[in-house]
Design an enzyme around this catalytic site. Structure first.
Site, short mmCIF file in Angstrom:
data_model
loop_
_atom_site.label_atom_id
_atom_site.label_comp_id
_atom_site.label_asym_id
_atom_site.label_seq_id
_atom_site.Cartn_x
_atom_site.Cartn_y
_atom_site.Cartn_z
N GLY A 77 7.78 -5.84 0.16
CA GLY A 77 7.63 -4.67 1.01
C GLY A 77 6.94 -3.55 0.25
O GLY A 77 6.80 -3.61 -0.97
N LYS A 78 6.48 -2.55 0.97
CA LYS A 78 5.87 -1.39 0.32
C LYS A 78 5.82 -0.25 1.32
O LYS A 78 5.81 -0.46 2.54
CB LYS A 78 4.45 -1.70 -0.15
CG LYS A 78 3.99 -0.84 -1.33
CD LYS A 78 4.67 -1.26 -2.64
CE LYS A 78 4.18 -0.43 -3.81
NZ LYS A 78 4.73 -0.94 -5.09
N GLY A 79 5.76 0.98 0.79
CA GLY A 79 5.67 2.15 1.64
C GLY A 79 4.83 3.23 1.00
O GLY A 79 4.58 3.20 -0.21
#
Length: 422
Positions: free
Chosen positions: A111-113
């Site tokens: 995941g990443k943000g």
């Protein structure tokens, strides 16, 4: 001086990530259906959210949280605050996190943000307000069993403390495992701050032994003198290496006789830059990549080693402490020139590995000693290097292709075993 906006001017990072995956999938002879599944993110959330500034003005910011694949466990990946954040960048970083976690064989997906903002232009109160509102907006996706953010570019332990507090307030009780990279006093892990750099050094020690090129006396150039770069400089100096060049976002410095990392760090704390360090020559960020050295550590942003400058890289070993610092075209050039590249999904996986340790400690409410953490990190990094190097030797491919083959095969196996629902 090199551009201070490399991401915006560089090749599309999402296309690069997909190209790297395609290459590994071809080598693995992955079936077409699995390629279609793994080539795109599973979930993408875009949020536009208001924040009240100190002067009373209301500004609207755009942020993202993306989950690439969660077949092997909860999504895991950092949150970055940067004016050049794009949806494609976050997609690529989320995909890389899937491969990174699989490469070192920890039970997380990718995941990443990110938020499009230059936090250096905001007050602390404004950054806190932005963080709390962004956390609220992405809260349907995150949680200790679902998706666990961590620090990344321009975020830190304080940012994670605000995120954890906001998420906990929504639920009415403390949920420390929702993020990692927190302060020690509220569920953080010993050794987390040094983990990315320490893991990179462990892979360099393995490469040194494998290639029979001792670290002691080796000249090292480091692009990026933030957390990972500065700590790597100190740890490599402790191994007897000579740090001959470093840089930050303002520029670089070079001293062929060697720089003292502790003194450079003290200078940066005092002046806000490494530039101007006594006894050094000022050079550009790009020149830091090209100085005479045995080991190059790119520890800044993506797409720094390209087709244009790869022929001028003089290091025999490139250890990617940053995410995606080398383009596929540059990879081919470096491989043809005999440069040994320790790819990012292996080299900088120490950070997510100790984040995994932190998550385990939070979930059990039982905390480890730093000695145990560092020993466990070394074991995981050493085994990962060995598995990637074995794959590289067996299939006669470069280390990046080998790392992707190891990682993609593990994610594909998990996805196949779980099957398609419904």
């Amino acid at each position: 001086m090199a551009s201070q906006n490399p991401v915006a001017e560089a090749p599309n990072i999402w296309a690069v990530a997909q190209q790297q995956f395609d290459h590994a999938a071809e080598k693995l002879d992955l079936d077409d259906g699995m390629r279609r599944v793994l080539r795109v993110p599973q979930r993408e959330l875009t949020v536009n959210f208001p924040v009240t500034m100190d002067d009373g003005e209301v500004r609207v910011f755009t942020g993202y949280r993306i989950q690439h694949n969660v077949s092997r466990g909860p999504a895991k990946g950092g949150i970055r605050y940067h004016q050049d954040v794009t949806l494609d960048e976050v997609r690529a970083l989320a995909m890389w996190m899937s491969w990174k976690c699989a490469c070192v064989n920890i039970p997380f997906g990718g995941g990443k943000g990110g938020v499009i903002v230059d936090p250096k232009k905001l007050s602390i109160r404004e950054v806190e307000g932005l963080t709390r509102r962004f956390t609220t907006e992405i809260s349907p996706l995150i949680g200790p069993d679902r998706d666990i953010p961590a620090p990344d570019v321009n975020t830190n332990a304080q940012t994670m403390a605000w995120m954890m507090d906001t998420f906990s307030m929504h639920h009415g009780y403390t949920i420390s495992g929702v993020v990692t990279g927190k302060p020690i006093s509220i569920g953080g892990s010993l050794g987390r701050n040094e983990a990315t750099a320490r893991g990179a050094v462990f892979t360099l020690l393995q490469a040194s032994a494998t290639l029979r090129r001792p670290l002691s006396g080796a000249r090292v150039s480091i692009q990026g003198y933030g957390n990972a770069g500065s700590i790597a400089a100190t740890l490599l100096a402790d191994e007897g290496a000579s740090i001959v060049a470093v840089s930050d976002s303002t520029g670089g410095i070079h001293d062929p006789s060697g720089l003292d990392p502790s003194r450079v760090s003290a200078w940066k704390r005092e002046h806000g830059t490494v530039v101007g360090f006594p006894g050094s020559e000022e050079i550009s960020n790009q020149q830091v990549l090209e100085v005479e050295c045995e080991i190059l550590v790119p520890a800044a942003l993506e797409n720094q080693i390209t087709r244009a400058n790869a022929p001028r890289i003089k290091a025999g070993i490139v250890a990617e402490a940053a995410n995606g610092p080398t383009t596929p075209e540059a990879d081919e050039i470096l491989h043809d020139r005999g440069v040994f590249v320790i790819p990012d999904i292996l080299c900088n996986a120490g950070g997510v590995t100790v984040s995994y340790f932190e998550w385990v400690q939070d979930m059990q409410s039982f905390f480890w000693t730093e000695e145990r953490i560092n020993e466990s990190l070394k074991g995981i990094m050493d085994r990962a290097f060995e598995s990637v190097h074995t794959m590289s030797t067996r299939h006669e491919v470069d280390m990046r292709t080998a790392a992707y083959m190891v990682a993609v095969a593990r994610v594909a196996e998990a996805t196949t075993l779980r099957g398609l629902y419904p």
